[in-house]
Design an enzyme around this catalytic site. Structure first.
Site, PDB file in Angstrom:
ATOM      1  CB  SER A  38      -0.853  -0.179   1.071  1.00 48.01           C
ATOM      2  OG  SER A  38      -1.064   0.980   1.469  1.00 48.01           O
ATOM      3  N   GLY A  39       0.539   2.258  -0.928  1.00 49.96           N
ATOM      4  CA  GLY A  39       0.787   3.429  -0.960  1.00 49.96           C
ATOM      5  C   GLY A  39       0.949   4.223  -1.998  1.00 49.96           C
ATOM      6  CE  LYS A  58      -3.070  -2.115  -0.284  1.00 48.91           C
ATOM      7  NZ  LYS A  58      -3.841  -2.520  -1.622  1.00 48.91           N
ATOM      8  CG  HIS A  65      -4.519  -0.613   3.317  1.00 47.60           C
ATOM      9  ND1 HIS A  65      -4.957  -0.224   2.356  1.00 47.60           N
ATOM     10  CD2 HIS A  65      -3.965  -0.003   4.063  1.00 47.60           C
ATOM     11  CE1 HIS A  65      -4.750   0.916   2.442  1.00 47.60           C
ATOM     12  NE2 HIS A  65      -3.746   1.013   3.730  1.00 47.60           N
ATOM     13  CG  ASN A  66      -7.578  -1.369  -0.833  1.00 51.67           C
ATOM     14  OD1 ASN A  66      -6.351  -1.451  -0.155  1.00 51.67           O
ATOM     15  ND2 ASN A  66      -6.960  -1.830  -2.375  1.00 51.67           N
ATOM     16  CD  GLU A 123      -7.895   2.935  -0.943  1.00 49.62           C
ATOM     17  OE1 GLU A 123      -6.247   2.705   0.301  1.00 49.62           O
ATOM     18  OE2 GLU A 123      -7.647   3.334  -1.036  1.00 49.62           O
TER      19      GLU A 123
HETATM   20  C1  6PG Z   1      -3.015   1.720  -1.529  1.00 51.21           C
HETATM   21  C2  6PG Z   1      -4.116   1.875  -2.487  1.00 51.21           C
HETATM   22  C3  6PG Z   1      -4.433   1.008  -3.508  1.00 51.21           C
HETATM   23  C4  6PG Z   1      -5.168   1.731  -4.563  1.00 51.21           C
HETATM   24  C5  6PG Z   1      -7.029   0.923  -4.685  1.00 51.21           C
HETATM   25  C6  6PG Z   1      -7.607   1.829  -5.354  1.00 51.21           C
HETATM   26  O1  6PG Z   1      -3.312   1.218  -1.017  1.00 51.21           O
HETATM   27  O2  6PG Z   1      -1.733   2.237  -2.364  1.00 51.21           O
HETATM   28  O3  6PG Z   1      -5.436   0.726  -1.993  1.00 51.21           O
HETATM   29  O4  6PG Z   1      -4.251  -0.547  -3.872  1.00 51.21           O
HETATM   30  O5  6PG Z   1      -5.710   2.761  -4.705  1.00 51.21           O
HETATM   31  O6  6PG Z   1      -6.830  -0.073  -4.147  1.00 51.21           O
HETATM   32  O7  6PG Z   1      -8.475   1.301  -5.202  1.00 51.21           O
HETATM   33  P1  6PG Z   1     -10.688   1.753  -5.961  1.00 51.21           P
HETATM   34  O8  6PG Z   1      -9.923   1.458  -7.332  1.00 51.21           O
HETATM   35  O9  6PG Z   1     -10.682  -0.321  -6.476  1.00 51.21           O
HETATM   36  O10 6PG Z   1     -10.553   2.184  -5.459  1.00 51.21           O
END
Ligand code: 6PG
Length: 465
Positions: free
Chosen positions: A128-129, A182, A185-186, A189
């Site tokens: 992630s990041g 992960k 995590h999303n 997010e």
């Molecule tokens: C991360 C983000 C990355 C990505 C997502 C976006 O941790 O760096 O989460 O994995 O930006 O997959 O997901 P969506 O396109 O579903 O919003």
């Protein structure tokens, strides 16, 4: 022939940036991609003698030290299987493939088992990041055979973001645990971004602040209890000017949110495991609903009240407190899901290390995680953060403000589903009694599904007529 200690498959921005990051820490790394332009781009990077790239997969695998350590940064889905199929005949027992994409955890388990038959280790690894994180320090969530993890650990620790000098790349557990963590995590997010979106809506349409005023408000929040990547990023998004019109770019961005699926997967698996994650669910729903543009237009014109009355009964400080409380409840939902998934799938996820890994480098990093880490250290067996006395009383203390924000927003016809879901989630957990007794009564009445009694053990069925 030069030998390399690490291989990278997929030389898009993420792969190339992670390669440079790894090379910065004195690991020789070779990249592989079918696309000549991407390979040339890597080979033309000046001042990096320790890296190179090729379109020749045999040369790529042949130049790796044994056991081969190969990181994949390719789009999730079938491409991962194609890459594995190409690599497989060239690998030998003990070699390690590490999938750093946002792969679906059930695919990771399948690949793990298939490669195990050949003695090849397959690791699922959440990263992630975004692009900057990959280049300068992502949060890394690795899982798989501990033997394979030990072999790649020094590279991951070097490349990962650091919190107080400690790498945010701790081991997440067996098999697909890293991709599961992960995925959640999303999901978190999605929930946090939806709460930010609902706050922006209240401030913009409800309280009629301009974009730059909202940016100032968010900046103020990010200097206090809400310090974290997403609120800081929202400030940048709101301040960005549009090159075409000269106005605020945010006003030119279509109000339809897209998604790649990780939030939906979180909700789907939470439903399968029967773990409530309503704020994440509603964040997915809000993105889905935004896509029905024609229907939204029809329904908007049916609504009598085209201009909303100014929402003035809440202050920006109260809104900040509501976001803070809802963030806690969203983290709680995600961590609860990881805990149950860990027990169900035998991942043995160390929750404290999940929290540690999220403290730096990742998208959901906030100051709150330091607090959660202390709480988890005191009671590692607890299933939910909010059952901790300190967290529970913190939420309870701020709950009247969250309620006030939800009521004000709903009174003014705002969606506010993430705020409302966080509030009702806590209300339902803290109620002395749930109304599920009537559901059980109804189920028994029409389907003889039986019910349990409060005064006796066992299951009962009666003739309700
Ligand atoms: C991360 C983000 C990355 C990505 C997502 C976006 O941790 O760096 O989460 O994995 O930006 O997959 O997901 P969506 O396109 O579903 O919003």
């Amino acid at each position: 022939m030069t030998t390399y200690s690490v291989g990278m498959v997929g030389l898009g921005t993420m792969g190339r940036n992670l390669m440079l990051n790894i090379a910065d820490h004195n690991h020789c790394i070779i990249g592989y991609d079918k696309d000549t332009a991407k390979v040339d781009e890597v080979n033309q990077i000046p001042d990096y003698p320790g890296i190179s790239a090729t379109t020749d997969i045999k040369q790529f695998v042949g130049s790796l030290e044994k056991p081969a350590r190969i990181i994949l940064l390719v789009p999730a889905g079938k491409i991962v299987d194609y890459v594995i199929a190409d690599l497989k005949p060239l690998l030998t027992k003990g070699d390690i493939i590490i999938d750093g994409g946002n792969s679906y955890f059930k695919d990771t388990d399948r690949r793990f088992n298939e490669l195990k038959e050949q003695g090849i280790h397959f690791m699922g690894m959440g990263v992630s990041g975004g692009e900057k994180g990959a280049r300068f320090g992502p949060s890394i969530m690795p899982s798989g055979d501990s033997e394979a993890y030990k072999c790649i650990k020094p590279v991951l620790d070097d490349a990962a973001a650091k919190f107080n000098d400690l790498p945010c790349s701790r081991y997440m557990g067996h098999a697909s645990a890293g991709h599961y963590v992960k995925m959640v995590h999303n999901g978190i997010e999605y929930g946090m971004m939806q709460l930010i979106a609902e706050s922006y809506d209240i401030l913009h349409r409800g309280m009629q602040y301009s974009n730059s005023e909202i940016a100032d408000i968010f900046e103020n929040w990010s200097n206090g209890q809400l310090a974290g990547f997403l609120i800081e990023s929202a400030v940048q998004v709101l301040r960005k000017k549009d090159d075409v019109t000269g106005g605020d770019l945010i006003d030119m961005v279509k109000d339809v949110a897209r998604q790649k699926g990780t939030g939906k997967w979180t909700s789907q698996d939470a439903l399968d495991l029967q773990v409530p994650v309503p704020t994440i669910d509603l964040a997915v729903v809000a993105r889905d609903l935004s896509g029905f543009v024609a229907e939204r237009q029809v329904l908007h014109s049916c609504e009598n009240q085209t201009t909303l009355p100014k929402l003035s009964q809440i202050s920006t400080d109260e809104l900040a407190d509501a976001v803070y409380t809802a963030f806690i409840l969203t983290y709680n939902q995600g961590l609860h899901l990881i805990k149950i998934a860990s027990d169900t799938y035998n991942y043995e996820v160390p929750l404290i290390d999940v929290i540690h890994n999220w403290k730096a480098g990742c998208i959901i990093r906030t100051a709150l995680l330091v607090h959660f880490e202390q709480v988890n250290a005191q009671n590692p067996q607890s299933t939910m953060l909010i059952t901790d006395e300190a967290i529970c009383s913190l939420v309870k203390q701020k709950l009247p403000t969250l309620r006030k924000v939800v009521i004000a927003a709903l009174e003014h016809n705002f969606g506010s589903s993430a705020f409302a879901s966080a509030l009702t989630y806590f209300n339902m957990f803290t109620a002395d009694k749930s109304p599920m007794n009537i559901i059980q009564g109804l189920r028994d009445l029409f389907g003889a599904h039986t019910f349990e009694r409060i005064d006796k053990t066992g299951t009962f069925h009666v003739d309700w007529d």
